[in-house]
Design a protein around this motif. Structure first.
Motif, short mmCIF file in Angstrom:
data_model
loop_
_atom_site.label_atom_id
_atom_site.label_comp_id
_atom_site.label_asym_id
_atom_site.label_seq_id
_atom_site.Cartn_x
_atom_site.Cartn_y
_atom_site.Cartn_z
N SER A 136 0.86 -1.17 0.00
CA SER A 136 0.00 0.00 0.00
C SER A 136 0.90 1.22 0.00
O SER A 136 1.70 1.41 0.91
CB SER A 136 -0.89 -0.01 1.24
OG SER A 136 -1.66 1.16 1.29
N SER A 137 0.77 2.03 -1.03
CA SER A 137 1.69 3.15 -1.18
C SER A 137 1.62 4.14 -0.02
O SER A 137 2.64 4.64 0.43
CB SER A 137 1.43 3.88 -2.50
OG SER A 137 0.14 4.44 -2.52
N TYR A 138 0.42 4.40 0.49
CA TYR A 138 0.32 5.43 1.52
C TYR A 138 0.76 4.94 2.89
O TYR A 138 1.19 5.75 3.72
CB TYR A 138 -1.08 6.04 1.59
CG TYR A 138 -2.19 5.09 1.95
CD1 TYR A 138 -2.51 4.84 3.27
CD2 TYR A 138 -2.94 4.45 0.98
CE1 TYR A 138 -3.52 3.97 3.62
CE2 TYR A 138 -3.96 3.60 1.31
CZ TYR A 138 -4.25 3.36 2.62
OH TYR A 138 -5.26 2.50 2.94
N SER A 139 0.71 3.66 3.19
CA SER A 139 1.18 3.21 4.50
C SER A 139 2.61 2.68 4.44
O SER A 139 3.37 2.83 5.40
CB SER A 139 0.25 2.12 5.06
OG SER A 139 0.25 0.98 4.22
N ASP A 140 3.02 2.09 3.33
CA ASP A 140 4.36 1.52 3.24
C ASP A 140 5.44 2.58 3.03
O ASP A 140 6.60 2.34 3.36
CB ASP A 140 4.43 0.48 2.12
CG ASP A 140 3.75 -0.82 2.51
OD1 ASP A 140 3.49 -1.01 3.71
OD2 ASP A 140 3.50 -1.65 1.61
N LEU A 141 5.09 3.72 2.48
CA LEU A 141 6.09 4.75 2.26
C LEU A 141 6.74 5.16 3.58
O LEU A 141 7.96 5.30 3.66
CB LEU A 141 5.48 5.98 1.58
CG LEU A 141 6.44 7.14 1.33
CD1 LEU A 141 7.60 6.70 0.44
CD2 LEU A 141 5.71 8.32 0.72
N ALA A 142 5.95 5.30 4.63
CA ALA A 142 6.50 5.68 5.93
C ALA A 142 7.43 4.59 6.47
O ALA A 142 8.47 4.90 7.08
CB ALA A 142 5.37 5.94 6.92
N ILE A 143 7.09 3.35 6.24
CA ILE A 143 7.93 2.24 6.73
C ILE A 143 9.25 2.21 5.97
O ILE A 143 10.33 2.11 6.58
CB ILE A 143 7.17 0.90 6.59
CG1 ILE A 143 5.96 0.91 7.53
CG2 ILE A 143 8.08 -0.27 6.89
CD1 ILE A 143 4.99 -0.23 7.31
#
Length: 183
Positions: A136-143
């Motif tokens: 998921s682009s919006y949650s995985d970017l932070a990780i």
């Protein structure tokens, strides 16, 4: 090989079927959003029709998930909202992150070798999971960004190889005598 209860197996199969059906619906939309992307806009009529179909028992969870942009697939979560230019940006970020983590792994301080190894392996595993299992682009970017940032902060930046001093190309002749003016 691994014994799993029939209830867990059925749940996993239902989840896989649900995802595959959603991806089959989304794949024909990719050419429409290839160049510019859809963005993260909210469409009110789409929202209302989704609620109505869910209340009538016609629609499932997948419509609501698709409307929210939660495609349960890394590549689709990048290409549909961002288009090809966003996908290129994601690939650049993955390459830059891998490079930074690899350089810190190779040239970082010896006392951080285990941490640097772990961060590099974790980043590579998360990329594989992002593309092949769930992303998921919006949650995985932070990780992803957090892992790279942790490595950079622990190592004091992106480490580089320490250049070795240059050596003379020919050995110095010990019988060499300085001219009189230097002696």
């Amino acid at each position: 090989i691994i014994k799993v209860s029939s209830e867990a197996r059925l749940s996993a199969e239902a989840s896989s079927e649900w995802r595959i059906k959603m991806w089959q619906i989304l794949l024909p939309e990719v050419p429409h959003y290839f160049w510019l992307g859809k963005g993260f806009q909210a469409n009110t009529s789409e929202f209302v029709s989704t609620i109505i179909t869910q209340r009538q028992g016609i629609g499932g969870d997948s419509e609501a998930q698709m409307m929210a942009g939660d495609f349960h697939n890394g590549p689709l979560s990048v290409i549909i909202p961002f288009g090809i230019w966003g996908a290129i940006g994601w690939f650049w970020f993955f390459a830059a992150g891998l490079r930074a983590l690899y350089l810190n792994y190779c040239h970082g301080p010896a006392h951080l070798k285990t941490v640097n190894t772990f961060l590099l392996a974790l980043f590579m595993a998360r990329i594989i999971i992002f593309f092949l299992v769930f992303g998921s682009s919006y949650s995985d970017l932070a990780i992803f960004a957090g892992q790279v940032a942790l490595s950079i902060s622990l190592n004091g930046g992106v480490q580089r190889a320490i250049p070795t001093p240059a050596h003379a190309s020919q050995p110095i002749d010990k019988k060499f005598k300085y001219p009189a003016r230097f002696a």
